[in-house]
Motif scaffolding. Sequence first.
Motif, mmCIF file in Angstrom:
data_model
loop_
_atom_site.group_PDB
_atom_site.id
_atom_site.type_symbol
_atom_site.label_atom_id
_atom_site.label_comp_id
_atom_site.label_asym_id
_atom_site.label_seq_id
_atom_site.Cartn_x
_atom_site.Cartn_y
_atom_site.Cartn_z
ATOM 1 N N TYR A 135 21.126 -4.074 -8.677
ATOM 2 C CA TYR A 135 22.170 -2.961 -8.757
ATOM 3 C C TYR A 135 22.663 -3.396 -9.923
ATOM 4 N N ARG A 136 23.263 -2.546 -10.837
ATOM 5 C CA ARG A 136 23.568 -2.481 -12.411
ATOM 6 C C ARG A 136 25.036 -3.670 -12.343
ATOM 7 N N VAL A 137 24.845 -5.394 -12.860
ATOM 8 C CA VAL A 137 26.026 -5.633 -13.132
ATOM 9 C C VAL A 137 26.955 -5.953 -14.283
ATOM 10 N N GLY A 138 28.177 -6.733 -14.492
ATOM 11 C CA GLY A 138 28.209 -6.312 -16.153
ATOM 12 C C GLY A 138 29.060 -5.808 -16.177
ATOM 13 N N ALA A 139 29.457 -4.668 -17.944
ATOM 14 C CA ALA A 139 28.929 -3.751 -18.546
ATOM 15 C C ALA A 139 28.421 -2.717 -17.773
ATOM 16 N N GLU A 140 27.390 -2.931 -17.796
ATOM 17 C CA GLU A 140 26.431 -2.025 -17.159
ATOM 18 C C GLU A 140 26.702 -0.778 -16.348
ATOM 19 N N GLY A 141 27.535 -1.929 -15.127
ATOM 20 C CA GLY A 141 27.754 -1.233 -13.956
ATOM 21 C C GLY A 141 28.785 -0.893 -13.777
ATOM 22 N N PHE A 142 29.952 -1.531 -14.605
ATOM 23 C CA PHE A 142 31.051 -1.394 -14.246
ATOM 24 C C PHE A 142 32.475 -1.193 -14.955
ATOM 25 N N ALA A 143 31.975 -1.289 -16.428
ATOM 26 C CA ALA A 143 33.240 -1.511 -17.516
ATOM 27 C C ALA A 143 32.796 0.114 -17.276
ATOM 28 N N LEU A 144 34.465 0.771 -17.262
ATOM 29 C CA LEU A 144 35.047 2.023 -17.234
ATOM 30 C C LEU A 144 35.262 2.435 -18.523
ATOM 31 N N LEU A 145 34.088 3.784 -18.727
ATOM 32 C CA LEU A 145 33.861 4.391 -20.055
ATOM 33 C C LEU A 145 34.410 5.417 -20.215
ATOM 34 N N GLU A 146 34.927 5.945 -20.970
ATOM 35 C CA GLU A 146 34.902 7.954 -21.349
ATOM 36 C C GLU A 146 33.814 8.051 -20.985
ATOM 37 N N GLY A 147 33.265 9.407 -20.607
ATOM 38 C CA GLY A 147 32.089 9.359 -20.442
ATOM 39 C C GLY A 147 30.411 9.602 -19.927
ATOM 40 N N ALA A 148 31.250 7.922 -18.291
ATOM 41 C CA ALA A 148 30.498 8.106 -17.806
ATOM 42 C C ALA A 148 31.543 8.053 -16.267
ATOM 43 N N PRO A 149 30.852 7.772 -14.971
ATOM 44 C CA PRO A 149 30.704 7.854 -14.097
ATOM 45 C C PRO A 149 32.121 5.825 -14.072
ATOM 46 N N ALA A 150 33.204 5.602 -13.213
ATOM 47 C CA ALA A 150 33.113 4.485 -12.528
ATOM 48 C C ALA A 150 32.408 3.800 -12.025
ATOM 49 N N ASN A 151 32.468 2.250 -11.603
ATOM 50 C CA ASN A 151 31.981 1.628 -10.366
ATOM 51 C C ASN A 151 30.212 2.142 -9.958
ATOM 52 N N ARG A 152 29.243 2.133 -11.361
ATOM 53 C CA ARG A 152 27.983 2.737 -11.677
ATOM 54 C C ARG A 152 27.382 1.254 -10.734
ATOM 55 N N GLY A 153 27.690 0.543 -10.380
ATOM 56 C CA GLY A 153 27.472 -0.792 -9.755
ATOM 57 C C GLY A 153 27.387 -0.262 -7.994
ATOM 58 N N PHE A 154 28.354 1.130 -7.822
ATOM 59 C CA PHE A 154 28.410 1.027 -6.374
ATOM 60 C C PHE A 154 27.096 2.494 -6.170
ATOM 61 N N LEU A 155 27.373 3.322 -7.065
ATOM 62 C CA LEU A 155 26.296 4.171 -7.165
ATOM 63 C C LEU A 155 25.266 3.653 -6.892
ATOM 64 N N ASP A 156 24.458 2.506 -7.878
ATOM 65 C CA ASP A 156 23.109 2.487 -7.440
ATOM 66 C C ASP A 156 23.144 1.965 -5.694
ATOM 67 N N GLN A 157 23.777 1.069 -4.876
ATOM 68 C CA GLN A 157 23.757 0.291 -3.959
ATOM 69 C C GLN A 157 23.974 1.651 -3.263
ATOM 70 N N ILE A 158 24.331 2.653 -3.294
ATOM 71 C CA ILE A 158 24.538 3.775 -2.243
ATOM 72 C C ILE A 158 23.416 5.105 -3.037
ATOM 73 N N ALA A 159 22.855 4.453 -3.618
ATOM 74 C CA ALA A 159 21.299 4.524 -3.917
ATOM 75 C C ALA A 159 20.324 4.621 -2.886
ATOM 76 N N ALA A 160 20.404 2.928 -2.757
ATOM 77 C CA ALA A 160 19.050 2.107 -2.462
ATOM 78 C C ALA A 160 19.215 2.628 -1.276
ATOM 79 N N LEU A 161 20.703 1.871 -0.534
ATOM 80 C CA LEU A 161 20.830 3.056 0.524
ATOM 81 C C LEU A 161 19.793 4.327 0.602
ATOM 82 N N ARG A 162 20.368 5.061 0.499
ATOM 83 C CA ARG A 162 19.339 6.275 0.655
ATOM 84 C C ARG A 162 17.804 6.572 0.698
#
Length: 533
Positions: A135-162
């Motif tokens: 799953y995305r870690v570091g800035a790819e997964g957890f940097a808080l960026l304007e124009g992007a959802p937060a906690n993308r690493g968690f979103l990846d984990q949810i997608a894997a569980l689905r």
Amino acid sequence: MSGQPSVRTTEGVVAGLWKHGQAEFRGIPYAQPPVGRLRFLAPAPPPRWEGTRQAVEFGPRVPQSMPDFGPAIAAPAGATDWLTLNVRTPDPGAAGLPVLVWIHGGAYIAGSSDDPMYDPTALTEAGLVVVSLNYRVGAEGFALLEGAPANRGFLDQIAALRWVRRNIAAFGGDPDRVTVAGQSAGAGSIAALLTMEETRGLFRRAITHSVPGWHCSRELAEEVSTALAGRLGTVPTAAALADVDPWSLASALTSLGAELSGHRERWGRLSRTGVAMCPVIDGDLLRETPWSALNGGRAGGTELLVGHTRDEFRLFTVMTGRSGTITDEDARTALDLFAPDPGGADAYRAAQPQASSEALFEWVYGDALFRMPSVLLAEANAAAGGTSFLFELRFGSPAQGGILGACHSLDVPLAFGALDSPTGRQLCGDPAIPEAVAVSRQLRQAWAAFAHTGDPGWAAYEPGRRLTRLVDAEPETAPYPEQVSRRIWEGHAPLPFDLVRGVRASGRDLGAALPGAGTGGTGPERDPDSKAR
């Protein structure tokens, strides 16, 4: 066995390989590569394919950053298909087998499912279908960026569980008997997943080892992202960072982590961890900390197996070469920053007035970052109607003359039975000493029994008795052994890292014009306490 094992998933047929008489499928995409127009977005549905897809190689590692004490990681060439998973099954023709989904650790900035320490052979032999994922870690997964959802690493984990929910029956697994398991950042991920509406129905049980108490407020996360983007001469928006090479962005995060001491007045406790980025209390996906959500009745409890090691922080003092060098000032700073208020620092000193500076230092860091978040999660889960089982690993590593003790991460090769992996040999002996073999058998059996039945083999942790499994060569079940720490922390769930109020952000805090700023420059002298994983 002749020929490749093959399975039809909802996206297409995959062909794997035989490993120790088990069928293994590697590098299966559970989402599209998060690059180009999909970079910094929520994971997109995986591609479909015609014919048969070869699933014999692990997927490429997500761009890796490192804590300030870690070795550099070279960027591999090419592949960006980071969001993949692996499945090992004892029998792809079976039905109804319990499933264990492993979420790796790595301080939320590193880690990969291809680590030999996560070899699932022994667990699969116990009748489990084992899934591991990147799953995305570091800035790819957890940097808080304007124009992007937060906690993308968690979103990846949810997608894997689905994906597991849709497909695991084709590998012999039961989608209604899924246990998620993780250690360190993986355990922290699971603690967060426990509280999310988006995960309802995706797993039944959870195993968490060494749960970290690491979250950032939005305000602090915004400043960290601004400082990170400033090192690259840009601003913290998804659009501005989209063209930055992912491994260059990861390297910039490593560099920022090594220079956290320059932000200590503004970033407070975060500046003493050696890791600049962690999950954000974003008000959307992660609305509050897991302890707050469970204790407040805003999340329901589950069947939970949770544990920690006795000497959680010893690994870090040894790895940084600081063992035997901790001063009274180091201990005072640790107590003042990480002991709970009010009165926590005084309570630690009063409990062991003869303790050395190093013992106090390791004690409060181990409690604040891993031990107490784990115990408090067990208690919060029980308060929310779940059943919690608690353990403490007391077996000490024989490495380096025993200096590591029962350290952070020692439990991972033990639980997987991966004593022949490089990490297993380093921590458990080469060959593994008999005591390590016995402890490994205990943890594997506990994991397997819990995934099969919801009972690891000892009494549940309940208020009053607080029974805990003490995992050692000669195990026992007894009242929780760290009662002094538990009493100091009672009523003090881990709070998110936050800005130090009343201190204005400066150009330095926002990453502007740092001397030597950038991935290869020199910066402020490292804080000697910047080393928590």
